[in-house]
Design a protein around this motif. Structure first.
Motif, PDB file in Angstrom:
ATOM      1  N   SER A 145      -7.084  -3.701  -3.130  1.00  0.00           N
ATOM      2  CA  SER A 145      -6.097  -2.674  -3.361  1.00  0.00           C
ATOM      3  C   SER A 145      -6.727  -1.642  -2.265  1.00  0.00           C
ATOM      4  CB  SER A 145      -5.764  -2.402  -4.592  1.00  0.00           C
ATOM      5  OG  SER A 145      -4.713  -1.240  -4.833  1.00  0.00           O
ATOM      6  N   PRO A 146      -5.794  -0.720  -1.699  1.00  0.00           N
ATOM      7  CA  PRO A 146      -4.281  -0.691  -1.834  1.00  0.00           C
ATOM      8  C   PRO A 146      -3.437  -1.550  -1.039  1.00  0.00           C
ATOM      9  CG  PRO A 146      -4.972   1.069  -0.411  1.00  0.00           C
ATOM     10  CD  PRO A 146      -6.072   0.211  -0.810  1.00  0.00           C
ATOM     11  N   MET A 147      -4.143  -2.532  -0.311  1.00  0.00           N
ATOM     12  CA  MET A 147      -3.402  -3.341   0.697  1.00  0.00           C
ATOM     13  C   MET A 147      -3.060  -4.414  -0.250  1.00  0.00           C
ATOM     14  SD  MET A 147      -4.363  -4.943   4.117  1.00  0.00           S
ATOM     15  CE  MET A 147      -4.957  -3.572   4.869  1.00  0.00           C
ATOM     16  N   ILE A 148      -1.741  -4.736  -0.235  1.00  0.00           N
ATOM     17  CA  ILE A 148      -1.187  -5.803  -0.968  1.00  0.00           C
ATOM     18  C   ILE A 148      -1.016  -7.168  -0.296  1.00  0.00           C
ATOM     19  CG2 ILE A 148       1.145  -5.371  -0.936  1.00  0.00           C
ATOM     20  CD1 ILE A 148       1.491  -6.029  -3.933  1.00  0.00           C
ATOM     21  N   LEU A 181       0.846  -4.542   4.414  1.00  0.00           N
ATOM     22  CA  LEU A 181       1.807  -3.934   3.501  1.00  0.00           C
ATOM     23  C   LEU A 181       0.794  -3.411   2.333  1.00  0.00           C
ATOM     24  CD1 LEU A 181       4.885  -3.244   3.086  1.00  0.00           C
ATOM     25  CD2 LEU A 181       4.763  -4.965   1.613  1.00  0.00           C
ATOM     26  N   GLU A 182       0.876  -2.022   2.213  1.00  0.00           N
ATOM     27  CA  GLU A 182       0.175  -1.272   0.922  1.00  0.00           C
ATOM     28  C   GLU A 182       0.880  -1.482  -0.291  1.00  0.00           C
ATOM     29  OE1 GLU A 182      -0.922   2.422   2.105  1.00  0.00           O
ATOM     30  OE2 GLU A 182      -2.134   1.577   4.037  1.00  0.00           O
ATOM     31  N   ASP A 183       0.075  -1.293  -1.311  1.00  0.00           N
ATOM     32  CA  ASP A 183       0.693  -1.373  -2.814  1.00  0.00           C
ATOM     33  C   ASP A 183       1.685  -0.358  -2.919  1.00  0.00           C
ATOM     34  OD1 ASP A 183       0.988  -2.274  -5.206  1.00  0.00           O
ATOM     35  OD2 ASP A 183      -0.648  -1.161  -6.026  1.00  0.00           O
ATOM     36  N   ALA A 215       5.849  -2.972  -4.386  1.00  0.00           N
ATOM     37  CA  ALA A 215       5.964  -2.870  -3.028  1.00  0.00           C
ATOM     38  C   ALA A 215       7.360  -3.687  -2.647  1.00  0.00           C
ATOM     39  CB  ALA A 215       4.809  -3.499  -2.404  1.00  0.00           C
ATOM     40  N   VAL A 216       7.895  -3.404  -1.477  1.00  0.00           N
ATOM     41  CA  VAL A 216       9.176  -3.938  -1.072  1.00  0.00           C
ATOM     42  C   VAL A 216       9.107  -4.147   0.413  1.00  0.00           C
ATOM     43  CG1 VAL A 216      11.579  -3.974  -0.583  1.00  0.00           C
ATOM     44  CG2 VAL A 216      10.860  -2.600  -2.940  1.00  0.00           C
ATOM     45  N   LEU A 217       9.355  -5.479   0.841  1.00  0.00           N
ATOM     46  CA  LEU A 217       9.340  -6.188   2.221  1.00  0.00           C
ATOM     47  C   LEU A 217      10.924  -6.459   2.388  1.00  0.00           C
ATOM     48  CD1 LEU A 217       8.071  -6.420   4.810  1.00  0.00           C
ATOM     49  CD2 LEU A 217       7.373  -8.484   4.048  1.00  0.00           C
ATOM     50  N   LEU A 218      11.617  -6.012   3.188  1.00  0.00           N
ATOM     51  CA  LEU A 218      12.911  -6.487   3.461  1.00  0.00           C
ATOM     52  C   LEU A 218      13.408  -6.560   4.706  1.00  0.00           C
ATOM     53  CD1 LEU A 218      15.068  -3.696   4.205  1.00  0.00           C
ATOM     54  CD2 LEU A 218      14.275  -3.134   1.928  1.00  0.00           C
ATOM     55  N   VAL A 219      14.449  -7.376   4.889  1.00  0.00           N
ATOM     56  CA  VAL A 219      15.243  -7.651   6.100  1.00  0.00           C
ATOM     57  C   VAL A 219      16.548  -7.228   6.066  1.00  0.00           C
ATOM     58  CG1 VAL A 219      16.206  -9.340   7.623  1.00  0.00           C
ATOM     59  CG2 VAL A 219      13.771  -9.655   7.242  1.00  0.00           C
ATOM     60  N   SER A 220      17.072  -6.326   6.640  1.00  0.00           N
ATOM     61  CA  SER A 220      18.524  -5.727   6.537  1.00  0.00           C
ATOM     62  C   SER A 220      18.974  -5.238   7.872  1.00  0.00           C
ATOM     63  CB  SER A 220      18.461  -4.674   5.574  1.00  0.00           C
ATOM     64  OG  SER A 220      19.799  -4.179   5.550  1.00  0.00           O
TER      65      SER A 220
END
Length: 585
Positions: free
Chosen positions: A8-11, A34-36, A144-149
């Protein structure tokens, strides 16, 4: 590919990821982290590899090279675009709409409290109210959120990092979508400017070298050789890649309509005993770009079909003004013949166009080679949308009626459509859930709310600012009014005239405020331009007095560059202010 735990903080850490299909590279040396608790978006045109990247992270697909590291003690969950897997498990889902399925599935996922939530097009099928609900949920979400939009307004409100995929490569930008778009534009301009400047300098040096050689003296030849050696040592910048896969779209009316484009009075419609709307009284003037918004099921598409003569209203009437020519974009693409090829669809609709012109039009909408002989029914939703837009452009209409025109378009396609609508001199009425698109293109908003039509003179941000007041006022009017059948006709007319005058007064007040704002901006820009131009002339004159003082000449040159830069900014403000004032007039 290996998988390991990280601290952490890298998730999540993606390093040098590459993936190819049948020799075609989709991802090349993709690296990002992507960080926490961080919220990030992956953006890129259709086919840029966004879904492939998500599938690699989820372990659905194996990358050819590189590594993906995810904390072992953390939990990941995924909301896919499609919900077919849910439907087979739970029969209660064959009764829900696409938007309801998305909401229900997300609620189930959030109960598991994953540390990383991956979302693929989560706003698809959602109305504006549901998207606002989703925004609130994700803002409060602790993971954490990773999204495509493709929903840029949504991205603006949610993400703080953008991962841009272009030609298989990735570049990270801090900030929301608007910040990313501006930074990317600036970076692209800077790369082109640096390349062009270097090319100009190389050509200049080559010309000097050629001139020195022509003198054919020992000293001049040595100088030429020295310059050649220096030129060889210059690290040449690569030419920035041209933007590909961009539609060429321009709406241009063949003739202007009269000032009154559409007048609707007391329109009403019900389906299966359910009242969609009533007392639909409104008008559109030449040049207005009006967005029709409202929750799913309020009758927006039905209203557009009524205005196109495809559905009959239950009550009320409407009429078109002088010389009005309508072109209709149907989100279901019913205006297309699914059995025809792309080529035949265009040529049959516009028989005066020869083969070359048909091919040129289709090429402008990214259909080249043998693609033009594909059948409409074999195209994707986005491709069918591009064909519909091509026919819309060729119509030369002065009144565009559009039903969800941004559906299936990638962000680049939406931006092209936005620019085309902003530059369109005719009148536009459209339905859209794309708030960013509405913000960029609408000069007025009509909301179907509580079976009535609420009017806002402004874009989506203005609507958000004013909607509570407008709704409260509309509710009070509805509460005070008796059912229409019970109102005396003369009393009903008096109430309508009173309301019309109030709305007209509010409209004029809004217009006056906007006019003052842009007039002030125009005046300030003109004053600044005059001062800058005057100072520029002074500097030019002073250069003759300075003579060979190199230090002073450099100072003057730097100041001139600064003035030129500020002049560009002021001219841009002047042009924008002038255009806004013209639109208001």
């Amino acid at each position: 590919m290996q998988e390991s735990s990280i601290l952490s903080p890298m998730i999540l850490n993606v390093s040098m990821l590459s993936k190819a299909y049948v020799g075609k590279t989709v991802l090349k040396d993709v690296s990002f982290h992507l960080e926490d608790k961080e919220k990030a978006a992956i953006v890129g045109i259709n086919g840029s590899g966004k879904t492939t990247l998500l599938r690699c992270i989820l372990g659905i697909e194996e990358a050819d090279e590189g590594s993906i590291a995810f904390s072992k003690e953390k939990k990941m969950d995924y909301l896919a675009q499609q919900h077919a897997d849910i439907e087979t498990e739970n029969e209660d889902y064959d009764t829900l709409s696409g938007g309801q399925k998305t909401r229900k599935r997300l609620e189930e996922i959030l109960q598991e409290k994953p540390d990383l939530l991956i979302l693929d097009e989560p706003t698809n099928h959602l109305d504006i109210g549901s998207i606002q609900w989703l925004e609130k949920v994700l803002k409060r979400y602790d993971g954490a959120v990773l999204l495509v939009s493709h929903d840029r307004y949504f991205l603006d409100r949610i993400v703080t990092k953008v991962i841009d995929l272009e030609r298989g490569k990735v570049r990270m930008y801090q900030g929301n979508y608007s910040a990313y778009a501006e930074k990317k534009r600036q970076l692209r301009e800077a790369e082109w400017k640096a390349f062009q400047n270097q090319q100009a300098e190389i050509k200049h040096q080559e010309a000097v070298i050629e001139k020195l050689k022509q003198f054919n003296r020992e000293k001049s030849i040595k100088r030429a050789e020295s310059r050649e050696k220096m030129l060889l040592k210059v690290e040449r910048l690569e030419k920035p890649e041209e933007l590909e896969n961009e539609m060429k779209l321009l709406f241009s009316p063949r003739e202007s309509s009269g000032n009154d484009v559409l007048m609707a009075k007391e329109l009403g419609k019900s389906y299966d005993g359910k009242r969609l709307f009533s007392h639909g009284t409104f008008s559109l003037q030449k040049g207005e770009h009006v967005a029709l918004i409202g929750d799913n099921g309020t009758g927006k598409t039905t209203l557009l079909k009524i205005l196109n003569g495809l559905v009959q209203a239950d009550e009320g009437e409407f009429r078109l003004g002088s010389k009005v020519k309508i072109a209709y974009y149907d989100q279901e693409h019913a205006v297309l013949n699914m059995e025809k090829t792309l080529f035949d669809e265009i040529q049959d609709s516009y028989p005066d166009m020869n083969n070359t012109k048909v091919r040129n039009v289709l090429a402008a909408f990214l259909f080249t080679g043998d693609d033009v002989y594909k059948r409409i029914q074999d195209l994707s939703g986005g491709e069918q949308g591009r064909v519909s837009l091509a026919k819309l452009m060729l119509s030369d209409a002065n009144f565009l009626i559009l039903d969800e025109p941004t559906n299936h378009l990638d962000i680049q396609g939406k931006e092209v459509l936005e620019e085309a609508i902003r530059n369109y001199e005719g009148t536009v009425l459209y339905v859209s859930h794309d708030r960013y698109f509405i913000n960029k293109t609408a000069t007025r908003i009509i909301e179907l709310f509580s079976n009535r039509f609420d009017n806002y003179i402004g874009n989506y941000d203005y609507y958000i600012e004013k909607k509570e007041d407008v709704r409260a006022y509309g509710d009070s009017l509805q509460k005070d009014k008796m059912p229409l059948e019970a109102i005396d006709p003369e009393e009903a007319q008096r109430l309508e005239e009173k309301e019309s005058k109030r709305l007209d007064w509010e409209s004029q007040k809004e217009l006056s405020a906007k006019r003052r704002k842009w007039q002030n901006a125009l005046q300030k820009a003109e004053e600044k331009i005059a001062k800058l131009e005057e100072r520029k002339e002074e500097l030019t004159a002073s250069m003759e007095e300075v003579g060979s003082d190199v230090g002073r000449l450099m100072e003057i040159h730097r100041e001139q560059e600064a003035i030129d830069k500020e002049l560009e900014e002021q001219y841009a403000i002047w042009e924008e202010s002038s255009l806004e004032l013209e639109n208001l007039e």
